[in-house]
Design a protein around this motif. Structure first.
Motif, PDB file in Angstrom:
ATOM      1  N   PRO A   1       4.504  16.755  -0.139  1.00  0.00           N
ATOM      2  CA  PRO A   1       4.952  15.829  -1.187  1.00  0.00           C
ATOM      3  C   PRO A   1       4.586  16.334  -2.576  1.00  0.00           C
ATOM      4  O   PRO A   1       3.638  17.110  -2.742  1.00  0.00           O
ATOM      5  CB  PRO A   1       4.200  14.539  -0.857  1.00  0.00           C
ATOM      6  N   GLN A   2       5.324  15.867  -3.569  1.00  0.00           N
ATOM      7  CA  GLN A   2       5.068  16.235  -4.952  1.00  0.00           C
ATOM      8  C   GLN A   2       4.561  15.011  -5.714  1.00  0.00           C
ATOM      9  O   GLN A   2       5.241  13.987  -5.763  1.00  0.00           O
ATOM     10  CB  GLN A   2       6.357  16.757  -5.612  1.00  0.00           C
ATOM     11  N   PRO A   3       3.369  15.077  -6.328  1.00  0.00           N
ATOM     12  CA  PRO A   3       2.849  13.917  -7.071  1.00  0.00           C
ATOM     13  C   PRO A   3       3.724  13.611  -8.284  1.00  0.00           C
ATOM     14  O   PRO A   3       4.282  14.525  -8.905  1.00  0.00           O
ATOM     15  CB  PRO A   3       1.445  14.358  -7.481  1.00  0.00           C
ATOM     16  N   VAL A   4       3.823  12.323  -8.623  1.00  0.00           N
ATOM     17  CA  VAL A   4       4.670  11.925  -9.754  1.00  0.00           C
ATOM     18  C   VAL A   4       3.862  11.747 -11.035  1.00  0.00           C
ATOM     19  O   VAL A   4       4.443  11.693 -12.128  1.00  0.00           O
ATOM     20  CB  VAL A   4       5.451  10.628  -9.437  1.00  0.00           C
ATOM     21  N   LEU A   5       2.535  11.656 -10.914  1.00  0.00           N
ATOM     22  CA  LEU A   5       1.660  11.566 -12.087  1.00  0.00           C
ATOM     23  C   LEU A   5       0.551  12.617 -11.976  1.00  0.00           C
ATOM     24  O   LEU A   5      -0.634  12.284 -11.872  1.00  0.00           O
ATOM     25  CB  LEU A   5       1.054  10.163 -12.209  1.00  0.00           C
ATOM     26  N   PRO A   6       0.920  13.888 -11.986  1.00  0.00           N
ATOM     27  CA  PRO A   6      -0.102  14.931 -11.827  1.00  0.00           C
ATOM     28  C   PRO A   6      -1.121  14.881 -12.968  1.00  0.00           C
ATOM     29  O   PRO A   6      -0.772  14.688 -14.130  1.00  0.00           O
ATOM     30  CB  PRO A   6       0.720  16.228 -11.868  1.00  0.00           C
ATOM     31  N   LYS A  35      -4.545  -8.002   7.732  1.00  0.00           N
ATOM     32  CA  LYS A  35      -5.347  -7.051   8.513  1.00  0.00           C
ATOM     33  C   LYS A  35      -4.888  -5.619   8.253  1.00  0.00           C
ATOM     34  O   LYS A  35      -5.711  -4.709   8.067  1.00  0.00           O
ATOM     35  CB  LYS A  35      -5.241  -7.381  10.012  1.00  0.00           C
ATOM     36  N   ARG A  36      -3.561  -5.412   8.211  1.00  0.00           N
ATOM     37  CA  ARG A  36      -3.044  -4.068   7.939  1.00  0.00           C
ATOM     38  C   ARG A  36      -3.407  -3.622   6.527  1.00  0.00           C
ATOM     39  O   ARG A  36      -3.756  -2.458   6.302  1.00  0.00           O
ATOM     40  CB  ARG A  36      -1.523  -4.035   8.125  1.00  0.00           C
ATOM     41  N   GLN A  37      -3.333  -4.538   5.580  1.00  0.00           N
ATOM     42  CA  GLN A  37      -3.687  -4.195   4.198  1.00  0.00           C
ATOM     43  C   GLN A  37      -5.158  -3.784   4.092  1.00  0.00           C
ATOM     44  O   GLN A  37      -5.495  -2.797   3.430  1.00  0.00           O
ATOM     45  CB  GLN A  37      -3.403  -5.380   3.274  1.00  0.00           C
ATOM     46  N   ILE A  38      -6.031  -4.533   4.752  1.00  0.00           N
ATOM     47  CA  ILE A  38      -7.458  -4.224   4.691  1.00  0.00           C
ATOM     48  C   ILE A  38      -7.727  -2.858   5.315  1.00  0.00           C
ATOM     49  O   ILE A  38      -8.504  -2.050   4.784  1.00  0.00           O
ATOM     50  CB  ILE A  38      -8.278  -5.324   5.386  1.00  0.00           C
ATOM     51  N   THR A  39      -7.080  -2.582   6.450  1.00  0.00           N
ATOM     52  CA  THR A  39      -7.253  -1.281   7.102  1.00  0.00           C
ATOM     53  C   THR A  39      -6.825  -0.155   6.174  1.00  0.00           C
ATOM     54  O   THR A  39      -7.506   0.876   6.049  1.00  0.00           O
ATOM     55  CB  THR A  39      -6.438  -1.225   8.410  1.00  0.00           C
ATOM     56  N   TRP A  40      -5.682  -0.343   5.504  1.00  0.00           N
ATOM     57  CA  TRP A  40      -5.176   0.684   4.599  1.00  0.00           C
ATOM     58  C   TRP A  40      -6.107   0.842   3.393  1.00  0.00           C
ATOM     59  O   TRP A  40      -6.436   1.960   2.986  1.00  0.00           O
ATOM     60  CB  TRP A  40      -3.761   0.317   4.140  1.00  0.00           C
ATOM     61  N   LEU A  41      -6.553  -0.276   2.837  1.00  0.00           N
ATOM     62  CA  LEU A  41      -7.455  -0.224   1.684  1.00  0.00           C
ATOM     63  C   LEU A  41      -8.721   0.557   2.018  1.00  0.00           C
ATOM     64  O   LEU A  41      -9.194   1.376   1.224  1.00  0.00           O
ATOM     65  CB  LEU A  41      -7.818  -1.636   1.232  1.00  0.00           C
ATOM     66  N   ARG A  42      -9.272   0.314   3.191  1.00  0.00           N
ATOM     67  CA  ARG A  42     -10.519   0.973   3.567  1.00  0.00           C
ATOM     68  C   ARG A  42     -10.358   2.467   3.801  1.00  0.00           C
ATOM     69  O   ARG A  42     -11.351   3.195   3.846  1.00  0.00           O
ATOM     70  CB  ARG A  42     -11.111   0.285   4.798  1.00  0.00           C
ATOM     71  N   SER A  43      -9.117   2.918   3.945  1.00  0.00           N
ATOM     72  CA  SER A  43      -8.876   4.344   4.135  1.00  0.00           C
ATOM     73  C   SER A  43      -8.692   5.078   2.813  1.00  0.00           C
ATOM     74  O   SER A  43      -8.630   6.314   2.791  1.00  0.00           O
ATOM     75  CB  SER A  43      -7.617   4.544   4.993  1.00  0.00           C
ATOM     76  N   LEU A  44      -8.625   4.337   1.705  1.00  0.00           N
ATOM     77  CA  LEU A  44      -8.377   4.964   0.415  1.00  0.00           C
ATOM     78  C   LEU A  44      -9.608   5.708  -0.078  1.00  0.00           C
ATOM     79  O   LEU A  44     -10.728   5.204   0.017  1.00  0.00           O
ATOM     80  CB  LEU A  44      -7.976   3.914  -0.627  1.00  0.00           C
ATOM     81  N   PRO A  45      -9.415   6.907  -0.613  1.00  0.00           N
ATOM     82  CA  PRO A  45     -10.561   7.671  -1.118  1.00  0.00           C
ATOM     83  C   PRO A  45     -11.119   7.058  -2.398  1.00  0.00           C
ATOM     84  O   PRO A  45     -10.372   6.570  -3.252  1.00  0.00           O
ATOM     85  CB  PRO A  45      -9.958   9.059  -1.396  1.00  0.00           C
ATOM     86  N   GLN A  46     -12.441   7.064  -2.519  1.00  0.00           N
ATOM     87  CA  GLN A  46     -13.143   6.644  -3.733  1.00  0.00           C
ATOM     88  C   GLN A  46     -12.784   5.216  -4.170  1.00  0.00           C
ATOM     89  O   GLN A  46     -12.719   4.933  -5.365  1.00  0.00           O
ATOM     90  CB  GLN A  46     -12.856   7.632  -4.874  1.00  0.00           C
ATOM     91  N   ARG A  47     -12.561   4.359  -3.202  1.00  0.00           N
ATOM     92  CA  ARG A  47     -12.259   2.978  -3.574  1.00  0.00           C
ATOM     93  C   ARG A  47     -13.541   2.247  -3.931  1.00  0.00           C
ATOM     94  O   ARG A  47     -14.625   2.553  -3.397  1.00  0.00           O
ATOM     95  CB  ARG A  47     -11.532   2.258  -2.442  1.00  0.00           C
ATOM     96  N   VAL A  48     -13.425   1.294  -4.831  1.00  0.00           N
ATOM     97  CA  VAL A  48     -14.529   0.402  -5.167  1.00  0.00           C
ATOM     98  C   VAL A  48     -14.218  -0.944  -4.534  1.00  0.00           C
ATOM     99  O   VAL A  48     -13.220  -1.578  -4.874  1.00  0.00           O
ATOM    100  CB  VAL A  48     -14.689   0.249  -6.690  1.00  0.00           C
ATOM    101  N   MET A  54       0.801  -1.214   0.000  1.00  0.00           N
ATOM    102  CA  MET A  54       0.000   0.000   0.000  1.00  0.00           C
ATOM    103  C   MET A  54       0.841   1.276   0.000  1.00  0.00           C
ATOM    104  O   MET A  54       0.441   2.292  -0.565  1.00  0.00           O
ATOM    105  CB  MET A  54      -0.945  -0.005   1.204  1.00  0.00           C
ATOM    106  N   LEU A  55       2.020   1.235   0.636  1.00  0.00           N
ATOM    107  CA  LEU A  55       2.870   2.418   0.640  1.00  0.00           C
ATOM    108  C   LEU A  55       3.318   2.762  -0.775  1.00  0.00           C
ATOM    109  O   LEU A  55       3.450   3.932  -1.132  1.00  0.00           O
ATOM    110  CB  LEU A  55       4.092   2.200   1.545  1.00  0.00           C
ATOM    111  N   TYR A  56       3.544   1.745  -1.593  1.00  0.00           N
ATOM    112  CA  TYR A  56       3.904   1.987  -2.988  1.00  0.00           C
ATOM    113  C   TYR A  56       2.773   2.740  -3.708  1.00  0.00           C
ATOM    114  O   TYR A  56       3.009   3.667  -4.483  1.00  0.00           O
ATOM    115  CB  TYR A  56       4.161   0.659  -3.703  1.00  0.00           C
ATOM    116  N   TYR A  57       1.546   2.305  -3.442  1.00  0.00           N
ATOM    117  CA  TYR A  57       0.394   2.950  -4.095  1.00  0.00           C
ATOM    118  C   TYR A  57       0.242   4.392  -3.637  1.00  0.00           C
ATOM    119  O   TYR A  57      -0.012   5.292  -4.437  1.00  0.00           O
ATOM    120  CB  TYR A  57      -0.872   2.149  -3.795  1.00  0.00           C
ATOM    121  N   LYS A  58       0.413   4.606  -2.352  1.00  0.00           N
ATOM    122  CA  LYS A  58       0.334   5.969  -1.814  1.00  0.00           C
ATOM    123  C   LYS A  58       1.404   6.859  -2.447  1.00  0.00           C
ATOM    124  O   LYS A  58       1.138   8.008  -2.810  1.00  0.00           O
ATOM    125  CB  LYS A  58       0.512   5.936  -0.292  1.00  0.00           C
ATOM    126  N   ALA A  59       2.606   6.311  -2.590  1.00  0.00           N
ATOM    127  CA  ALA A  59       3.702   7.083  -3.175  1.00  0.00           C
ATOM    128  C   ALA A  59       3.401   7.458  -4.618  1.00  0.00           C
ATOM    129  O   ALA A  59       3.678   8.585  -5.060  1.00  0.00           O
ATOM    130  CB  ALA A  59       5.000   6.281  -3.098  1.00  0.00           C
TER     131      ALA A  59
END
Length: 291
Positions: A163-168, A255-268, A82-87
């Motif tokens: 932070p600076q986005p890498v795919l603005p 469990k940590r992955q699920i917690t992180w996933l549920r915090s993502l905005p606009q997730r399906v 998940m940290l990779y996705y956030k980055a």
């Protein structure tokens, strides 16, 4: 793989373990046949003695995504780091690069004094960072102290910069595969790890263990399912104990992955236990790509 039968896609593998060569069974790396059917990027890009940061992933994945799009194809990120996705989505704060000499020194100190002692040291020089880290969180403690010793500035100071986005300007469709029944997930985790043992995972770890340049302080050896068997080969625990510990650690990771996933905005969210999970994912992609 199912999406590749419908659209011209290429996969950018978002996994901090499958990047390592020689670590195939315990990472559930796609088979050679699967890799031949559809392009997989960022597999086998590092030796287990090397490190790979979220910032490096964001840089590499952004370049790949642009290249894939330029060829008229569709990039799909797949994996659970998940940290990779956030980055990639949000960008990361600029931090100093890794310093192998400092990391080695910290590993040696940790073996002599223990990570709680190094946590106390971090609390003196960077109390804000130390307050959010557990005393035995070796990987994050090492990174925070590495930054302090290498730059003379605490990590909290570096992180204060936006932070600076890498795919603005890019839009992300986030499809989260989540289990509707944790007990089924836990049973599958146990079955999966036992299957890995049956497929030769212990021999895979034994080959790594025999290399003089590898040790438990490395991110590769810290991977869930590997570090427990490493402890067994070091004589610290029996094989049954190592397997039990690895299964428990995998449950904690899930469990940590699920917690992180549920915090993502606009997730399906898609129930990964459903017989129609693949169909549901394809429907969501169709809305985004064909609509």
């Amino acid at each position: 793989m199912a999406l590749a039968r419908r659209w011209p896609v290429e996969l950018i593998v978002m996994d901090s373990a499958t990047i390592y060569r020689g670590m195939d069974i315990g990472t559930a790396k796609p088979s050679p046949r699967e890799q031949a059917q559809i392009p997989h990027h960022l597999l086998d890009i590092r030796d287990p003695a090397q490190s790979y940061s979220a910032a490096e992933f964001a840089r590499d994945a952004a370049a790949l995504a642009r290249d894939i799009r330029s060829r008229g194809r569709i990039p799909i990120l797949c994996g659970g780091t998940m940290l990779y996705y956030k980055a990639l989505r949000e960008g990361l704060n600029e931090l100093p690069g890794a310093d192998p000499a400092i990391r080695q020194a910290l590993d040696e100190e940790a073996r002599e004094r223990g990570w709680p002692a190094l946590h106390a040291e971090l609390a003196r020089v960077d109390p804000a960072t130390a307050a959010r880290l557990a005393p035995n969180d070796s990987q994050r403690l090492q990174r925070a102290l590495e930054i302090w010793r290498g730059s003379g500035r605490p990590m909290s100071d570096w992180l204060a910069r936006p932070p600076q986005p890498v795919l603005p300007g890019w839009n992300f469709l986030t499809i989260s595969l989540e289990p509707s029944d944790r007990s089924v997930l836990h049973a599958r985790i146990a079955q999966r790890y036992q299957a890995m043992i049956g497929a030769g995972l212990l021999d895979e770890v034994r080959a790594l263990h025999g290399r003089p340049d590898l040790h438990p302080g490395l991110p590769s050896i810290r991977c869930v399912g590997y570090r427990q068997l490493w402890d067994h080969l070091d004589g610290r625990v029996s094989l049954d104990q190592a397997i039990e510990q690895a299964i428990a650690a995998t449950r904690q990771l899930a469990k940590r992955q699920i917690t992180w996933l549920r915090s993502l905005p606009q997730r399906v969210s898609v129930d990964c236990l459903s017989d129609r999970a693949v169909e549901h994912v394809a429907e969501q992609c169709a809305r985004a790509l064909d609509g």
